[in-house]
Design an enzyme around this catalytic site. Structure first.
Site, mmCIF file in Angstrom:
data_model
loop_
_atom_site.group_PDB
_atom_site.id
_atom_site.type_symbol
_atom_site.label_atom_id
_atom_site.label_comp_id
_atom_site.label_asym_id
_atom_site.label_seq_id
_atom_site.Cartn_x
_atom_site.Cartn_y
_atom_site.Cartn_z
ATOM 1 N N ALA A 187 0.871 -1.168 0.000
ATOM 2 C CA ALA A 187 0.000 0.000 0.000
ATOM 3 C C ALA A 187 0.913 1.224 0.000
ATOM 4 C CB ALA A 187 -0.882 -0.014 1.238
ATOM 5 N N GLU A 216 -0.596 -9.195 -0.641
ATOM 6 C CA GLU A 216 -2.031 -9.421 -0.408
ATOM 7 C C GLU A 216 -2.815 -9.384 -1.722
ATOM 8 O OE1 GLU A 216 -1.808 -6.252 2.534
ATOM 9 O OE2 GLU A 216 -2.570 -7.626 4.045
HETATM 10 C C1 HXC Z 1 5.079 4.323 -1.323
HETATM 11 C C2 HXC Z 1 7.016 3.349 -2.059
HETATM 12 C C3 HXC Z 1 6.646 2.122 -1.472
HETATM 13 C C4 HXC Z 1 5.394 2.062 -0.796
HETATM 14 C C5 HXC Z 1 8.567 1.876 -2.404
HETATM 15 N N1 HXC Z 1 8.203 3.143 -2.620
HETATM 16 N N2 HXC Z 1 7.632 1.218 -1.702
HETATM 17 N N3 HXC Z 1 6.231 4.441 -1.978
HETATM 18 N N4 HXC Z 1 4.655 3.195 -0.747
HETATM 19 N N5 HXC Z 1 4.935 0.943 -0.237
HETATM 20 C C6 HXC Z 1 8.940 4.169 -3.358
HETATM 21 C C7 HXC Z 1 10.147 4.659 -2.565
HETATM 22 O O1 HXC Z 1 9.764 5.639 -1.622
HETATM 23 C C8 HXC Z 1 11.000 5.238 -3.671
HETATM 24 O O2 HXC Z 1 10.490 6.486 -4.046
HETATM 25 C C9 HXC Z 1 10.749 4.279 -4.822
HETATM 26 O O3 HXC Z 1 9.510 3.626 -4.543
HETATM 27 C C10 HXC Z 1 11.826 3.217 -4.982
HETATM 28 O O4 HXC Z 1 11.973 2.569 -3.736
HETATM 29 P P1 HXC Z 1 13.400 2.330 -3.033
HETATM 30 O O5 HXC Z 1 13.149 2.086 -1.597
HETATM 31 O O6 HXC Z 1 14.344 3.417 -3.387
HETATM 32 O O7 HXC Z 1 13.873 0.983 -3.767
HETATM 33 P P2 HXC Z 1 14.822 -0.157 -3.202
HETATM 34 O O8 HXC Z 1 15.979 0.438 -2.469
HETATM 35 O O9 HXC Z 1 15.082 -1.076 -4.356
HETATM 36 O O10 HXC Z 1 13.965 -0.939 -2.097
HETATM 37 C C11 HXC Z 1 12.837 -1.679 -2.500
HETATM 38 C C12 HXC Z 1 11.948 -2.037 -1.254
HETATM 39 C C13 HXC Z 1 11.630 -0.761 -0.465
HETATM 40 C C14 HXC Z 1 12.728 -3.035 -0.385
HETATM 41 C C15 HXC Z 1 10.706 -2.730 -1.789
HETATM 42 O O11 HXC Z 1 11.135 0.234 -1.358
HETATM 43 C C16 HXC Z 1 10.618 -0.967 0.629
HETATM 44 O O12 HXC Z 1 10.942 -1.536 1.679
HETATM 45 N N6 HXC Z 1 9.393 -0.488 0.406
HETATM 46 C C17 HXC Z 1 8.335 -0.529 1.381
HETATM 47 C C18 HXC Z 1 7.777 -1.911 1.512
HETATM 48 C C19 HXC Z 1 6.655 -1.977 2.555
HETATM 49 O O13 HXC Z 1 6.886 -1.645 3.727
HETATM 50 N N7 HXC Z 1 5.464 -2.358 2.139
HETATM 51 C C20 HXC Z 1 4.322 -2.476 3.011
HETATM 52 C C21 HXC Z 1 3.556 -1.199 2.951
HETATM 53 S S1 HXC Z 1 2.174 -1.193 4.094
HETATM 54 P P3 HXC Z 1 11.445 7.773 -4.210
HETATM 55 O O14 HXC Z 1 10.468 8.904 -4.472
HETATM 56 O O15 HXC Z 1 12.239 7.914 -2.940
HETATM 57 O O16 HXC Z 1 12.316 7.438 -5.401
HETATM 58 C C22 HXC Z 1 1.009 -2.154 3.355
HETATM 59 C C23 HXC Z 1 -0.285 -2.496 4.051
HETATM 60 C C24 HXC Z 1 -0.669 -1.587 5.096
HETATM 61 O O17 HXC Z 1 1.158 -2.589 2.301
HETATM 62 C C25 HXC Z 1 -1.899 -2.105 5.750
HETATM 63 C C26 HXC Z 1 -2.111 -1.547 7.104
HETATM 64 C C27 HXC Z 1 -2.818 -0.226 7.171
#
Ligand code: HXC
Length: 258
Positions: free
Chosen positions: A66, A112
């Site tokens: 998300a 999911e």
């Molecule tokens: C918004 C996101 C994002 C996300 C990545 N990006 N994941 N933006 N929401 N979930 C964006 C980053 O901010 C970044 O933008 C760009 O995508 C590239 O990501 P990087 O982190 O630079 O890439 P990398 O180093 O290759 O790392 C990849 C990754 C990491 C390991 C997947 O991005 C990451 O950990 N993302 C978050 C994963 C996560 O926590 N997902 C769960 C979300 S909560 P910029 O602008 O900086 O270039 C969820 C459910 C919630 O899904 C339900 C409860 C309410």
């Protein structure tokens, strides 16, 4: 060709493909993605030309979850009132088979979403996880429920409590993934599976989907009875007559029920 902001769509020989297309944000699932994916899936479900649907991602992610930036200011009252994420139910209401083809990161809401499909196939580069714990929250689009049903309590607790990622091999071993293929073969394989399904009885495949999904909702006895009733109903279709006649006549069946 696409009428949507965050996805690309196409239809080829009865197979519709929805490609999540926010590669710069690793296809993070914001509210517009939810609207686009569920609108497109509902439209394809209603389209008689379409027999199966593929969902995949562009770039190096299926979806990295998300959209954290959209959610960072979300408060309890707003989320509760809007029943945040409930809109994804429209996708699981689709009656045609849905194949999710995971090309890279499928994290949080991405994992999911992948689990909302009927057949999950992964490239060797796929990574699955429920990292919400790292953000101080928990899965909100089915992770604690569908993942647990798919891979069992031990692995689900491991993933949801540690936030670690699981590679494609582990995901297949655990029962989350149906097939693993090389990245360059992912879409071709998804299409092949979809075409195989598309060549079969449409009404029977909708019944299969309903029957298998019922296994997650009922006791064994109720599920077995439901399956028998669906089987009995299948005897009323033209496709059953055609399928069995074709077998006896040693020819390919030509299914026509829509
Ligand atoms: C918004 C996101 C994002 C996300 C990545 N990006 N994941 N933006 N929401 N979930 C964006 C980053 O901010 C970044 O933008 C760009 O995508 C590239 O990501 P990087 O982190 O630079 O890439 P990398 O180093 O290759 O790392 C990849 C990754 C990491 C390991 C997947 O991005 C990451 O950990 N993302 C978050 C994963 C996560 O926590 N997902 C769960 C979300 S909560 P910029 O602008 O900086 O270039 C969820 C459910 C919630 O899904 C339900 C409860 C309410």
């Amino acid at each position: 060709m696409s009428d949507y902001e965050t996805i690309l769509t196409s239809v080829d020989q009865g197979v519709a493909t929805i490609t999540l297309d926010r590669p710069k944000a690793l296809n993070a699932l914001n509210m517009q993605v939810l609207t686009d994916v569920t609108d497109a899936a509902a439209a394809f479900d209603a389209d008689d030309e379409v027999k199966a649907i593929i969902i995949t991602g562009s770039g190096k992610a299926f979806a990295a979850g998300a959209d954290i930036k959209e959610m960072s200011d979300l408060d309890f009252a707003t989320a509760f009132k809007a029943d945040w994420f409930a809109g994804w139910t429209r996708l699981t209401d689709v009656r045609k088979p849905v194949i999710t083809a995971v090309n890279g990161f499928a994290l949080g809401g991405g994992c999911e979403l992948a689990m909302m499909g009927d057949i999950l196939i992964a490239s060797t580069k796929a990574k699955f996880g429920q990292p919400e714990i790292n953000l101080g929250v928990l899965p909100g689009m089915g992770g604690s429920q569908r993942l647990t049903r798919a891979i069992g309590k031990a692995k689900s607790m491991d993933l949801c409590l540690t936030g670690r990622m699981m590679d494609a091999e582990e995901a297949e071993r655990s029962g989350l993934v149906a097939r693993i293929v090389e990245p360059e073969e992912l879409l071709a394989t998804a299409n092949e599976i979809a075409q195989t399904i598309a060549s079969k009885s449409r009404i029977a495949s909708a019944m299969v989907k309903e029957a298998v999904n019922t296994a997650f909702e009922t006791t064994l006895e109720q599920g077995l009875r439901y399956e028998r009733r669906l089987f009995h109903s299948s005897l009323a279709t033209n496709d059953q007559t055609e399928g069995m006649t074709a077998f006896v006549e040693k020819r390919d069946a030509n299914f026509t029920d829509s």
